[in-house]
Design a protein around this motif. Structure first.
Motif, PDB file in Angstrom:
ATOM      1  N   LYS A  15      38.036  35.685  41.225  1.00  0.00           N
ATOM      2  CA  LYS A  15      38.583  36.110  42.525  1.00  0.00           C
ATOM      3  C   LYS A  15      39.007  34.906  43.339  1.00  0.00           C
ATOM      4  N   VAL A  62      42.273  39.396  42.345  1.00  0.00           N
ATOM      5  CA  VAL A  62      41.160  39.660  41.420  1.00  0.00           C
ATOM      6  C   VAL A  62      41.698  39.851  40.003  1.00  0.00           C
ATOM      7  N   ILE A 122      29.631  48.718  36.485  1.00  0.00           N
ATOM      8  CA  ILE A 122      29.571  49.472  37.748  1.00  0.00           C
ATOM      9  C   ILE A 122      29.407  50.966  37.502  1.00  0.00           C
ATOM     10  N   ASN A 152      29.269  43.548  47.211  1.00  0.00           N
ATOM     11  CA  ASN A 152      30.482  42.970  46.638  1.00  0.00           C
ATOM     12  C   ASN A 152      31.196  42.121  47.680  1.00  0.00           C
ATOM     13  N   CYS A 172      34.666  38.029  36.293  1.00  0.00           N
ATOM     14  CA  CYS A 172      35.673  38.535  37.226  1.00  0.00           C
ATOM     15  C   CYS A 172      36.066  37.365  38.124  1.00  0.00           C
TER      16      CYS A 172
HETATM   17  P1  ADP Z   1      39.669  42.842  47.164  1.00  0.00           P
HETATM   18  O1  ADP Z   1      39.208  41.905  48.231  1.00  0.00           O
HETATM   19  O2  ADP Z   1      41.037  42.558  46.668  1.00  0.00           O
HETATM   20  O3  ADP Z   1      39.470  44.283  47.540  1.00  0.00           O
HETATM   21  P2  ADP Z   1      37.268  43.037  45.510  1.00  0.00           P
HETATM   22  O4  ADP Z   1      36.346  41.897  45.457  1.00  0.00           O
HETATM   23  O5  ADP Z   1      36.821  44.188  46.356  1.00  0.00           O
HETATM   24  O6  ADP Z   1      38.720  42.540  45.914  1.00  0.00           O
HETATM   25  O7  ADP Z   1      37.534  43.557  44.047  1.00  0.00           O
HETATM   26  C1  ADP Z   1      38.443  44.620  43.778  1.00  0.00           C
HETATM   27  C2  ADP Z   1      37.879  45.525  42.722  1.00  0.00           C
HETATM   28  O8  ADP Z   1      37.670  44.800  41.494  1.00  0.00           O
HETATM   29  C3  ADP Z   1      36.508  46.097  43.042  1.00  0.00           C
HETATM   30  O9  ADP Z   1      36.610  47.227  43.855  1.00  0.00           O
HETATM   31  C4  ADP Z   1      35.978  46.423  41.642  1.00  0.00           C
HETATM   32  O10 ADP Z   1      36.543  47.626  41.139  1.00  0.00           O
HETATM   33  C5  ADP Z   1      36.508  45.269  40.800  1.00  0.00           C
HETATM   34  N1  ADP Z   1      35.521  44.162  40.742  1.00  0.00           N
HETATM   35  C6  ADP Z   1      35.338  43.206  41.670  1.00  0.00           C
HETATM   36  N2  ADP Z   1      34.345  42.366  41.306  1.00  0.00           N
HETATM   37  C7  ADP Z   1      33.889  42.777  40.124  1.00  0.00           C
HETATM   38  C8  ADP Z   1      32.863  42.316  39.233  1.00  0.00           C
HETATM   39  N3  ADP Z   1      32.138  41.229  39.486  1.00  0.00           N
HETATM   40  N4  ADP Z   1      32.652  43.026  38.086  1.00  0.00           N
HETATM   41  C9  ADP Z   1      33.391  44.124  37.813  1.00  0.00           C
HETATM   42  N5  ADP Z   1      34.377  44.601  38.594  1.00  0.00           N
HETATM   43  C10 ADP Z   1      34.632  43.950  39.741  1.00  0.00           C
END
Ligand code: ADP
Length: 372
Positions: free
Chosen positions: A142, A153, A178, A260, A140
């Protein structure tokens, strides 16, 4: 006494707007700075400055003469906030806390250094650097800074996906299997008093990473709730937080809890506290930064929060749809008053409360049909 305190908020979006509404209950007058002259907060205060929260000069000029500054977004100028602290302005959360959290990689390093379980990830310089980490795919990706609502993301399944990857400093995380996404909001004041809200469960839409709805209390095992709450408290202490912090967590299929990301400000995952909790997250933030005792975080009603995203159906029939929605008892509408509704934009949210979660869910289904 409170009305003599000059409180400033950096950022003028809907979170700032809801914070001002609660500041009015305390008799405070609030100044706001945002770069959009039509930001949602302009509806709530006459003390609005149009300026860029990431500009050193703008933040310094805004902060001079204020007693306390807080934030409703992380993209703010840290050097100016440090300078204001030197000049005697209280900045909560502290510039150091905001700086650590602004960058998803330094945030992760901080958590790791305090033995908080996080999703393993590596720092990536840009698109071409990703080829050195092909062995870490699927993953993933970011953006390290300024991502929100999933816009920074993306999932990279194979090396072929690198072509469409962000060309910016990023973190490449392991893809987590998840089971649940949960969040805990924790408040901490200068005296070190800490209080957490009950964990909430967030349900995201599959394709867009954008929040679909959120339930409080979260329908998850008590042991996980306890673990999540203990982690949130530990993080608030490690940061020496003054203010409130949203701690977003993943519960894996093996029931492991991983942090997270953090947000040191009012957060989506606390919208429901306005109607469903004794003290809202906004009041809690004000209590924390003004040196008052923290409020009771008890949840007095089951609730579900849904974002209202702009759709063609909604923009064509807004009046009629909102009218039908408001006919449902326990449906509380928050309309943000944003100018111009691009498709997919968050226009508001609804919090549904009732005496049982079954009733809340049934009402949510009706509301979803109305909105779509
Ligand atoms: P934002 O800051 O844009 O909210 P997040 O880091 O919360 O970004 O990521 C958004 C969404 O992406 C999370 O709520 C989750 O559903 C998915 N996600 C983020 N990181 C992962 C990961 N390592 N593995 C799987 N899904 C992920």
């Amino acid at each position: 006494m409170l009305e003599n305190l000059k409180v400033g908020i950096l950022g003028g979006g809907q979170l700032g707007g809801m914070l001002i509404r609660h500041a009015i209950d305390f008799g405070l007058s609030i100044s706001v700075m945002d770069k959009d002259p039509n930001a949602p907060c302009t509806r709530y205060t006459s003390l609005f400055t149009c300026g860029n929260p990431t500009s050193y000069e703008d933040v310094l000029a805004f902060g001079k003469g204020l007693d306390v500054i807080t934030i409703e977004m992380e993209a703010v100028n840290i050097d100016a906030l440090r300078e204001l602290t030197q000049q005697g302005v209280k900045v909560f959360p502290s510039p150091d806390t905001i700086k650590t959290i602004q960058d998803k990689y330094t945030q992760k390093q901080f958590l790791l250094s305090h033995n908080i379980p996080v999703v393993p990830g590596v720092a990536i310089e840009g698109k071409s650097d990703l080829h050195n980490y092909e062995n870490k795919l699927p993953g993933c990706l970011k953006k390290r800074r300024d991502g929100y609502d999933g816009y920074g993301v993306m999932v990279l399944r194979t090396a072929a996906d690198i072509e469409k990857a962000f060309d910016a400093p990023c973190v490449l995380e392991e893809l987590v299997d998840i089971k649940h996404e949960i969040a805990v909001i924790v408040g901490r004041n200068e005296q070190g008093e800490i209080k957490c809200y009950d964990p909430v469960k967030m349900i995201f839409s599959e394709e867009k990473f954008v929040l679909d709805f959120q339930e409080a209390p979260a329908q998850i095992e008590d042991s996980i709730k306890k673990e999540a709450t203990a982690l949130a408290e530990k993080i608030a202490d490690a940061l020496q937080l003054v203010g409130i912090l949203a701690v977003e967590m993943f519960v894996t299929k093996e029931n492991k809890v991983l942090v997270n990301e953090l947000a040191p400000r009012p957060h989506n995952s606390g919208h429901h506290t306005i109607e469903a909790s004794t003290t809202s997250q906004y009041e809690q933030l004000l209590r924390a930064i003004l040196g008052m005792p923290l409020g009771d975080t008890g949840l007095h009603l089951p609730s579900l929060m849904m974002n209202i995203l702009e759709t063609e159906a909604l923009s064509a029939n807004r009046q009629e749809k909102l009218q039908r929605l408001l006919a449902i008892p326990g449906a509380h509408l928050h309309w943000y008053g944003k100018s111009g509704g691009k498709l997919g934009r968050k226009m508001g949210h609804i919090t549904i409360t009732d005496s049982t979660m079954e009733n809340v869910v049934a009402k949510a289904e009706t509301i979803r049909k109305i909105l779509n």
